[in-house]
Design an enzyme around this catalytic site. Sequence first.
Site, mmCIF file in Angstrom:
data_model
loop_
_atom_site.group_PDB
_atom_site.id
_atom_site.type_symbol
_atom_site.label_atom_id
_atom_site.label_comp_id
_atom_site.label_asym_id
_atom_site.label_seq_id
_atom_site.Cartn_x
_atom_site.Cartn_y
_atom_site.Cartn_z
ATOM 1 N N LYS A 112 0.815 -1.212 0.000
ATOM 2 C CA LYS A 112 0.000 0.000 0.000
ATOM 3 C C LYS A 112 0.848 1.262 0.000
ATOM 4 O O LYS A 112 0.488 2.253 -0.635
ATOM 5 C CB LYS A 112 -0.940 -0.015 1.211
ATOM 6 C CG LYS A 112 -2.039 -1.062 1.120
ATOM 7 C CD LYS A 112 -2.978 -0.992 2.306
ATOM 8 C CE LYS A 112 -4.106 -2.013 2.160
ATOM 9 N NZ LYS A 112 -5.046 -1.968 3.308
ATOM 10 N N LYS A 195 -7.443 -10.541 -7.747
ATOM 11 C CA LYS A 195 -8.752 -10.703 -7.114
ATOM 12 C C LYS A 195 -9.639 -9.515 -7.462
ATOM 13 O O LYS A 195 -9.145 -8.426 -7.784
ATOM 14 C CB LYS A 195 -8.605 -10.841 -5.598
ATOM 15 C CG LYS A 195 -8.173 -9.582 -4.868
ATOM 16 C CD LYS A 195 -8.152 -9.820 -3.370
ATOM 17 C CE LYS A 195 -7.799 -8.520 -2.627
ATOM 18 N NZ LYS A 195 -7.810 -8.714 -1.157
ATOM 19 N N LYS A 198 -12.145 -3.009 -5.814
ATOM 20 C CA LYS A 198 -12.599 -1.675 -6.222
ATOM 21 C C LYS A 198 -11.499 -0.884 -6.903
ATOM 22 O O LYS A 198 -11.776 0.067 -7.646
ATOM 23 C CB LYS A 198 -13.120 -0.908 -5.011
ATOM 24 C CG LYS A 198 -12.061 -0.592 -3.971
ATOM 25 C CD LYS A 198 -12.638 0.142 -2.784
ATOM 26 C CE LYS A 198 -11.546 0.534 -1.788
ATOM 27 N NZ LYS A 198 -10.870 -0.651 -1.203
#
Length: 330
Positions: A112, A195, A198
């Site tokens: 991230k 996967k 969003k």
Amino acid sequence: MPRVLSGIQPTADSFHLGNYLGALRNWVAMQRDYDTFFAIVDLHAITVPTDPVELQDRTRLSFAQLLACGLDPELSCIFVQSQVPQHAELAWVMQCLTGFGEASRMTQFKDKSAREGGDAASVGLFTYPILQAADILLYQADQVPVGEDQRQHLELTRDLAQRFNGRYGDTFVVPDAYIAKETARVVDLQNPAAKMSKSLPTGCLFLLDESKVIEKKIKRAVTDSVGEVHFDPVEQPGVSNLLAVIAAMSDSPIAEVTENFAGGGYGPLKQATIDVVVPFARDFAVRVADLMADRAELDRIMDEGARRAREVADVSIVEVYDRVGLRRPS
């Protein structure tokens, strides 16, 4: 009953099919066999830049979607994380037990922070797994439903619980992973190697999207040049993904679903996927709209869930403060 806790971030305007099949459907099934606590983890959402008004709106909408999925506030404690200040209190105590190197090894932070631009990543993003540990330990959860990407965080939670117990005396339940017997792993329609997320909207089926949008995305789903329907996630990941969606949504064995398309092409497979996803999403959107239309009642359910959560959380935090040597407000 054994206690289970899990949460979901309010970081999008809609849950997607992967959320539902991978987690939410299992949460609903667990309600009668477990003492269940489910949270909208909005404190986690602000580890990256977030618009305040958008966060408030998404938190309320996410809560409505949990209810629309089938979570029952009479059976489960459903709450918003920021309405329970004990989460932040316990997180600080746990940060003081966590080594810097230990926190640095969390792979999700590396991923991230790379997306955020290295030095632009917040300290909150760095300590995210420790807040997650506090979320779990605060409620003395016996089990935690986790995906592969969260296993490392659960191991940290277990380590911190054992460390606290060893230093201050038995205080926390050391949680185990809850492994669902059957969980559909839904991947991105455009990139079956990833996967459904969003962050990849073109291949993500958002449950609150209009039916024509969902239908168009399924029709454009990546397949392959084999030309025949087989369930082979390695050689035919796109085709296998559609088969997995049909099997999960219809509660049918994957082998039976695959057999139904033997000798057929990909057109009928995509249409069958549309036929099971679109009606579900349409009904889901109607339930969400009904809940959002009565804001006062929705807020009442949110506040009641938070009250119940605070009652349980306060028992833990009082004991923690006493053992550590801290003073609680009179």
